[in-house]
Write a protein that holds these residues in place. Structure first.
Motif, PDB file in Angstrom:
ATOM      1  N   ALA A   1       0.825  -1.212   0.000  1.00 15.43           N
ATOM      2  CA  ALA A   1       0.000   0.000   0.000  1.00 15.43           C
ATOM      3  C   ALA A   1       0.859   1.263   0.000  1.00 15.43           C
ATOM      4  O   ALA A   1       0.584   2.211  -0.740  1.00 15.43           O
ATOM      5  CB  ALA A   1      -0.937  -0.008   1.206  1.00 15.43           C
ATOM      6  N   ILE A   2       1.902   1.294   0.800  1.00 21.26           N
ATOM      7  CA  ILE A   2       2.743   2.491   0.841  1.00 21.26           C
ATOM      8  C   ILE A   2       3.595   2.595  -0.418  1.00 21.26           C
ATOM      9  O   ILE A   2       3.880   3.700  -0.897  1.00 21.26           O
ATOM     10  CB  ILE A   2       3.633   2.512   2.112  1.00 21.26           C
TER      11      ILE A   2
ATOM     12  N   LYS B   1       5.479   5.198  -5.555  1.00 22.39           N
ATOM     13  CA  LYS B   1       5.869   5.115  -6.967  1.00 22.39           C
ATOM     14  C   LYS B   1       5.380   6.295  -7.803  1.00 22.39           C
ATOM     15  O   LYS B   1       6.184   6.920  -8.521  1.00 22.39           O
ATOM     16  CB  LYS B   1       5.373   3.799  -7.563  1.00 22.39           C
ATOM     17  N   PRO B   2       4.105   6.661  -7.790  1.00 16.76           N
ATOM     18  CA  PRO B   2       3.685   7.796  -8.621  1.00 16.76           C
ATOM     19  C   PRO B   2       4.315   9.116  -8.182  1.00 16.76           C
ATOM     20  O   PRO B   2       4.544   9.992  -9.023  1.00 16.76           O
ATOM     21  CB  PRO B   2       2.160   7.819  -8.464  1.00 16.76           C
ATOM     22  N   LEU B   3       4.608   9.257  -6.901  1.00 14.62           N
ATOM     23  CA  LEU B   3       5.293  10.481  -6.463  1.00 14.62           C
ATOM     24  C   LEU B   3       6.704  10.533  -7.031  1.00 14.62           C
ATOM     25  O   LEU B   3       7.198  11.603  -7.420  1.00 14.62           O
ATOM     26  CB  LEU B   3       5.332  10.557  -4.935  1.00 14.62           C
ATOM     27  N   GLU B   4       7.367   9.399  -7.105  1.00 12.29           N
ATOM     28  CA  GLU B   4       8.702   9.346  -7.710  1.00 12.29           C
ATOM     29  C   GLU B   4       8.633   9.598  -9.218  1.00 12.29           C
ATOM     30  O   GLU B   4       9.541  10.198  -9.801  1.00 12.29           O
ATOM     31  CB  GLU B   4       9.346   7.994  -7.438  1.00 12.29           C
TER      32      GLU B   4
ATOM     33  N   GLN C   1      -2.909   9.949  -8.775  1.00 10.29           N
ATOM     34  CA  GLN C   1      -2.750   8.510  -8.570  1.00 10.29           C
ATOM     35  C   GLN C   1      -2.248   8.219  -7.155  1.00 10.29           C
ATOM     36  O   GLN C   1      -2.739   7.300  -6.477  1.00 10.29           O
ATOM     37  CB  GLN C   1      -1.772   7.936  -9.600  1.00 10.29           C
ATOM     38  N   ALA C   2      -1.276   9.021  -6.688  1.00  9.98           N
ATOM     39  CA  ALA C   2      -0.767   8.848  -5.328  1.00  9.98           C
ATOM     40  C   ALA C   2      -1.854   9.127  -4.300  1.00  9.98           C
ATOM     41  O   ALA C   2      -1.963   8.432  -3.276  1.00  9.98           O
ATOM     42  CB  ALA C   2       0.433   9.765  -5.105  1.00  9.98           C
ATOM     43  N   SER C   3      -2.662  10.152  -4.563  1.00  5.76           N
ATOM     44  CA  SER C   3      -3.744  10.507  -3.641  1.00  5.76           C
ATOM     45  C   SER C   3      -4.763   9.373  -3.528  1.00  5.76           C
ATOM     46  O   SER C   3      -5.205   9.019  -2.421  1.00  5.76           O
ATOM     47  CB  SER C   3      -4.434  11.792  -4.118  1.00  5.76           C
ATOM     48  N   ARG C   4      -5.136   8.782  -4.667  1.00  2.27           N
ATOM     49  CA  ARG C   4      -6.079   7.654  -4.650  1.00  2.27           C
ATOM     50  C   ARG C   4      -5.492   6.473  -3.888  1.00  2.27           C
ATOM     51  O   ARG C   4      -6.178   5.819  -3.088  1.00  2.27           O
ATOM     52  CB  ARG C   4      -6.430   7.237  -6.079  1.00  2.27           C
ATOM     53  N   ALA C   5      -4.212   6.197  -4.137  1.00  2.00           N
ATOM     54  CA  ALA C   5      -3.565   5.067  -3.464  1.00  2.00           C
ATOM     55  C   ALA C   5      -3.522   5.269  -1.955  1.00  2.00           C
ATOM     56  O   ALA C   5      -3.722   4.315  -1.178  1.00  2.00           O
ATOM     57  CB  ALA C   5      -2.147   4.887  -4.010  1.00  2.00           C
TER      58      ALA C   5
END
Length: 525
Positions: A205-206, A211-214, A237-241
């Motif tokens: 989950a983390i 990954k999308p932030l990178e 995408q990071a926000s949804r995750a």
């Protein structure tokens, strides 16, 4: 004397994709490499650049063909000086050697060198080199035919020697299982990302937030307004995750660190909203700094998932200084002859999870102020090195024992719970294994050691001044042969400005002292 980084038994070749842009060319060279593979791994260097000159392609193809055909009957390769030549007996021409080599003397008399090179003063090296030279001089019609066939195939794109070309160079064919080492995806080069992925955690989950932030880094490389559009998709995408996986992330936090981890998650959530606003306001220059801040929060959350130290250090090393966790060090360097830069502070993250003995030894020396006032002893464009003390000693002499303190080679492999000690991955037969801390980033920090003694490292350290563009991790000349125990995470680009004679004014531990076990600096004397 300065310890050496020695490269033997590896053919050093440029990455096929860095020289030959055509997929057909790349596919052919990878298959040729497999056909002539030695028992050891291939080394693929991404040092070569792509040139449109047909003549350059010809020389490069012939050079690669000569190296491979020579390797067909001998896989004992030694580094030579950068001016060495490879001779083509059938064309009577010479081209520069493709490897990255170099030799120099630093300060007082030195028997060993740093960098991927061999010492000509070593009798064994001279004997092997003489054998290699005699083989190069010998003429073989088989080698000649193979060399010409390979060169023609590389230049024309036509299949040679009956090799099928499927057009997809990145597909791993069952017939060529080892090709995955050569043609895997591009390596991670960011030191922060390398450190995050090296943590001993397993929380999907983390990672799906990370990954999308990178990926924002790659998005910002796009020209024009499309860069911000791509970055916005990454952030959403990071926000949804984060929203979907928050409960799993919280459940993965160590009980003793849960409060701190939940606090960081709150900062991460708020920071993502702030980053979206920055993008909506089209403030491109503010995206990078905010991204870095958010990834620091992610790394903090991931560290809070580590519950204690995950394994036992072997009994023979338990009495030594050990770093059971991570620490950070600020290294302040005074530059002597640089009109544009007087001094610089490098921030170093030292990783004891993957190299507790090596990291503990270093942090202990930092606390002893061992490196304070020491000069940079090598800076040649490939590595920067220091740590060789004044006097006859090759490393640190512990005043409590009046004996040299040496540490073992220590390599943590992906999928293993504890490091391998005292053996290179080649020695251990792990040719395709991936190290947790690879030589991918500019500013990778590692220990130098003696040529034929894996367990001879003491105080000499070096930082790599190269980063992998196309070379996969563990398919180069350093991974699995030298202990990596950290990365410079701030101002690493300024390493290239350091010169021999620049002075380390101080190394100071910023955090992580509580992770140091058995600190010898506290012992009287």
């Amino acid at each position: 004397m300065v310890h050496s980084l020695v490269v033997t038994s590896y053919p050093i070749l440029p990455s096929a994709s860095s020289v030959f842009p055509s997929p057909t060319h790349q596919n052919l060279i990878h298959r040729i490499l497999f056909l002539f593979r030695p028992p050891s791994r291939f080394i693929v260097f991404s040092s070569a650049k792509c040139y449109s000159s047909t003549f350059h392609h010809l020389l490069t193809a012939l050079s690669m063909a000569a190296v491979i055909s020579h390797h067909y009957h001998s896989h004992s390769y030694l580094c030579t000086s950068s001016s060495s030549k490879i001779v083509f007996p059938f064309l009577n021409i010479k081209v520069p050697h493709l490897g990255l080599h170099g030799s120099s003397k630093i300060g007082r008399q030195s028997r060993r060198l740093v960098g991927p090179c061999c010492s000509s003063r070593n009798p064994k090296a001279r004997r092997i080199q003489a054998l290699s030279d005699s083989k190069l001089r010998s003429f073989s019609w088989k080698e000649c035919a193979i060399s010409i066939a390979l060169a023609v195939g590389l230049l024309t794109g036509k299949p040679a020697m009956g090799l099928p070309v499927d057009g997809n160079v990145n597909a791993a064919s069952p017939a060529f299982p080892e090709l995955s080492v050569l043609i895997s995806g591009p390596p991670i080069k960011d030191p922060g990302a390398l450190l995050r992925y090296a943590l001993p955690i397993d929380n999907k989950a983390i990672r799906e937030v990370q990954k999308p932030l990178e990926d924002i880094t790659d998005s910002l490389k796009i020209t024009g307004q499309k860069a911000l559009d791509s970055a916005e998709r990454n952030v959403r995408q990071a926000s949804r995750a984060l929203n979907q996986g928050k409960s799993l992330i919280v459940s993965g936090l160590a009980e003793s660190k849960k409060e701190h981890g939940v606090d960081l998650l709150g900062k991460l959530e708020a920071g993502i909203d702030e980053l979206l606003q920055i993008i909506e306001d089209r403030k491109r220059d503010a995206v990078g700094p905010k991204q870095k801040e958010l990834l620091q929060h992610v790394g903090g959350v991931e560290e809070d998932m580590v519950d204690g130290f995950p394994y036992e250090v072997p009994e023979e090393y338990r009495h030594m200084p050990l770093l059971k966790g991570r620490a950070s060090v600020d290294m302040k360097v005074k530059l002597k002859d640089n009109p544009n830069l007087d001094e610089v502070v490098f921030h170093i993250v030292v990783d004891g999870y993957d190299a507790p003995v090596t990291a503990g030894n270093f942090v202990d020396l930092v606390e002893r102020h061992f490196y304070d006032g020491m000069e940079i002893q090598r800076a040649d464009g490939f590595v920067v090195q220091t740590g060789d003390p004044e006097g006859p000693a090759e490393g640190f002499i512990d005043p409590s024992t009046e004996k040299p303190r040496t540490i073992p080679l220590e390599i943590m492999v992906e999928g293993e719970k504890a490091p391998i000690y005292g053996a290179t991955l080649e020695d251990a037969g792990l040719y395709k294994a991936q190290t947790k801390l690879p030589f991918n980033a500019f500013g990778t920090m590692a220990m130098a050691r003696e040529e034929f003694e894996n367990n001879s490292a003491s105080s000499q350290i070096f930082w790599l001044l190269k980063e992998s563009e196309l070379t996969p991790s563990n398919a180069n000349i350093l991974d699995g042969r030298y202990t990596v125990f950290g990365y410079i995470t701030e101002n690493e680009g300024l390493l290239a400005d350091l010169k021999v004679g620049d002075v380390i004014e101080s190394m100071r531990l910023v955090s992580g002292l509580d992770n140091l076990v058995n600190p010898s600096y506290k012992i009287a004397g």
